[in-house]
Design a protein around this motif. Structure first.
Motif, mmCIF file in Angstrom:
data_model
loop_
_atom_site.group_PDB
_atom_site.id
_atom_site.type_symbol
_atom_site.label_atom_id
_atom_site.label_comp_id
_atom_site.label_asym_id
_atom_site.label_seq_id
_atom_site.Cartn_x
_atom_site.Cartn_y
_atom_site.Cartn_z
ATOM 1 N N ILE A 131 0.835 -1.207 0.000
ATOM 2 C CA ILE A 131 0.000 0.000 0.000
ATOM 3 C C ILE A 131 0.871 1.259 0.000
ATOM 4 C CG2 ILE A 131 -1.600 1.349 1.427
ATOM 5 C CD1 ILE A 131 -2.837 -1.353 2.257
ATOM 6 N N ALA A 132 1.984 1.224 0.744
ATOM 7 C CA ALA A 132 2.900 2.373 0.764
ATOM 8 C C ALA A 132 3.504 2.608 -0.618
ATOM 9 C CB ALA A 132 4.004 2.141 1.794
ATOM 10 N N VAL A 133 3.869 1.526 -1.298
ATOM 11 C CA VAL A 133 4.430 1.640 -2.650
ATOM 12 C C VAL A 133 3.409 2.262 -3.590
ATOM 13 C CG1 VAL A 133 5.174 0.305 -4.673
ATOM 14 C CG2 VAL A 133 6.117 -0.210 -2.409
ATOM 15 N N SER A 134 2.155 1.814 -3.488
ATOM 16 C CA SER A 134 1.101 2.357 -4.339
ATOM 17 C C SER A 134 0.847 3.826 -4.038
ATOM 18 C CB SER A 134 -0.191 1.560 -4.148
ATOM 19 O OG SER A 134 -1.252 2.103 -4.901
ATOM 20 N N ALA A 135 0.791 4.175 -2.756
ATOM 21 C CA ALA A 135 0.501 5.554 -2.362
ATOM 22 C C ALA A 135 1.600 6.513 -2.799
ATOM 23 C CB ALA A 135 0.308 5.632 -0.851
ATOM 24 N N LEU A 136 2.849 6.052 -2.774
ATOM 25 C CA LEU A 136 3.982 6.906 -3.134
ATOM 26 C C LEU A 136 4.273 6.895 -4.633
ATOM 27 C CD1 LEU A 136 6.379 5.986 -0.180
ATOM 28 C CD2 LEU A 136 5.040 8.091 -0.454
ATOM 29 N N GLY A 137 3.558 6.034 -5.365
ATOM 30 C CA GLY A 137 3.771 5.970 -6.813
ATOM 31 C C GLY A 137 5.107 5.377 -7.210
ATOM 32 N N ILE A 138 5.654 4.502 -6.384
ATOM 33 C CA ILE A 138 6.965 3.899 -6.663
ATOM 34 C C ILE A 138 6.816 2.781 -7.697
ATOM 35 C CG2 ILE A 138 8.896 2.609 -5.670
ATOM 36 C CD1 ILE A 138 8.268 3.986 -3.000
ATOM 37 N N THR A 139 7.703 2.748 -8.647
ATOM 38 C CA THR A 139 7.730 1.676 -9.637
ATOM 39 C C THR A 139 8.787 0.649 -9.222
ATOM 40 O OG1 THR A 139 7.068 3.165 -11.415
ATOM 41 C CG2 THR A 139 8.099 1.082 -12.058
ATOM 42 N N ILE A 140 8.373 -0.573 -9.026
ATOM 43 C CA ILE A 140 9.293 -1.629 -8.597
ATOM 44 C C ILE A 140 9.996 -2.204 -9.827
ATOM 45 C CG2 ILE A 140 9.510 -3.812 -7.354
ATOM 46 C CD1 ILE A 140 6.835 -3.183 -6.023
ATOM 47 N N PRO A 141 11.312 -2.240 -9.824
ATOM 48 C CA PRO A 141 12.032 -2.780 -10.988
ATOM 49 C C PRO A 141 11.756 -4.272 -11.167
ATOM 50 C CG PRO A 141 13.541 -2.350 -9.165
ATOM 51 C CD PRO A 141 12.225 -1.744 -8.777
ATOM 52 N N PRO A 142 11.773 -4.755 -12.405
ATOM 53 C CA PRO A 142 11.430 -6.160 -12.683
ATOM 54 C C PRO A 142 12.273 -7.176 -11.917
ATOM 55 C CG PRO A 142 11.481 -4.889 -14.714
ATOM 56 C CD PRO A 142 11.994 -3.995 -13.639
ATOM 57 N N PHE A 143 13.568 -6.872 -11.686
ATOM 58 C CA PHE A 143 14.413 -7.858 -11.012
ATOM 59 C C PHE A 143 13.998 -8.071 -9.545
ATOM 60 C CE2 PHE A 143 16.623 -3.970 -9.806
ATOM 61 C CZ PHE A 143 17.087 -4.242 -8.526
ATOM 62 N N LEU A 144 13.200 -7.134 -8.999
ATOM 63 C CA LEU A 144 12.630 -7.304 -7.669
ATOM 64 C C LEU A 144 11.192 -7.792 -7.728
ATOM 65 C CD1 LEU A 144 13.922 -4.120 -5.783
ATOM 66 C CD2 LEU A 144 14.731 -6.476 -5.529
#
Length: 309
Positions: A175-188
């Motif tokens: 939820i924190a990732v979504s709220a902050l608009g962070i894009t997770i790199p594919p290798f993660l």
């Protein structure tokens, strides 16, 4: 027919779990190992990836509010009954969870697609379970599983306890990732999705293994907690969702159908996984999940017919 296919897929994997228990191929610790794998690794990864991709604006929708109120009301009703009947914290918590937690993942998504026409419509119930119900239930199960002679928890330890739980950490992290608009790199992201893919099969296999020798529900002398949880989940939960949605929030048509159908989903398999991890309330969780999975089919069908008109 496609909705029944979703139930059939679950039945097949659960049956494989029964045969695994019967054959002993995974040993006596197989069920425990699968439950711990799902609880500590796979489910946190699954929830992180799902919540990271969730649209949090749904938190402001009437559907989310109705879903949250109905879930909380059912849990509180069960809690009141458990307190009056003196079932104890472990049984009451597990039963309240089974009565209010819905199978929004492996059943909710296909039903949302084939009955409601949009898989994203189960997002409010998933968010409600992870944001509101999850931390509370995890804390109660944690407290219920503590040794009687363990030091008494201070208030700040109780407040912080949910944030040590891998399920809650995974959901809140996403939820924190979504709220902050962070894009997770594919290798993660790719490894997390692979780990998350183990969650549902592991939970269903562990549940199936638990049924070996215990497949018929409501046989035990203390069957009342499971019966109450089943009645609340199958009949009271969707009825409350309809009343709250239609009369308090003025929902109708597709919006009302969505909240009632999602409320009519059976108890989630992860309720048994959570109970198994803490070693408490396993019987009421297992029996409620089994009974509601069968009984919810005609209820969802009737609700769909009545509210689709």
């Amino acid at each position: 027919m496609n909705v029944l296919q979703g139930f059939a897929v679950i039945a097949v994997i659960v049956t494989v779990g029964v045969f695994l228990a019967r054959s002993g191929v995974l040993g006596q610790a197989g069920q425990t190992g699968l439950s711990k794998l799902a609880f500590n690794v796979a489910t946190p990864a699954l929830l992180f990836t799902l919540m990271a991709d969730a649209h949090l604006e749904v938190l402001y929708s009437s559907q989310f509010v109705v879903t949250a109120i109905a879930m909380t009301a059912v849990a509180l009703i069960y809690g009141a009954v458990g307190a009056l009947r003196k079932w104890g914290l472990a049984t009451t918590t597990s039963g309240a969870m089974a009565a209010s937690y819905v199978n929004a993942g492996n059943l909710g998504i296909p039903i949302a697609v084939y009955v409601l026409g949009d898989a994203t419509l189960v997002a409010p119930v998933m968010l409600g379970q992870q944001l509101i119900m999850g931390p509370i239930f995890m804390t109660l199960l944690d407290i219920a599983s503590r040794d009687a002679d363990a030091p008494r928890l201070r208030w700040w330890q109780i407040v912080l306890r949910p944030f040590k739980n891998p399920i809650v950490i995974g959901a809140l992290g996403g939820i924190a990732v979504s709220a902050l608009g962070i894009t997770i790199p594919p290798f993660l992201l790719d490894p997390l999705e692979l780990l998350g893919g183990m969650s549902v099969p592991a939970m269903l296999l562990a549940f199936g293994m638990s049924l070996w020798g215990n497949a018929i529900p409501f046989r035990e002398p203390d069957r009342a907690p499971a019966i109450v949880a089943t009645v609340l989940k199958v009949f009271v939960h969707p009825a409350l969702a309809w009343l709250i949605g239609a009369w308090l929030f003025g929902l109708d048509g597709a919006a009302l159908l969505i909240v009632v159908v999602t409320a009519a989903l059976p108890s989630a398999q992860n309720v048994f996984t959570y109970a198994s991890n803490y070693g408490v309330g396993m019987r009421v969780a297992r029996e409620t999940i089994l009974a509601t999975t069968f009984l919810s089919v005609p209820v969802i069908f009737v609700v769909s017919v009545l509210l689709s008109k």
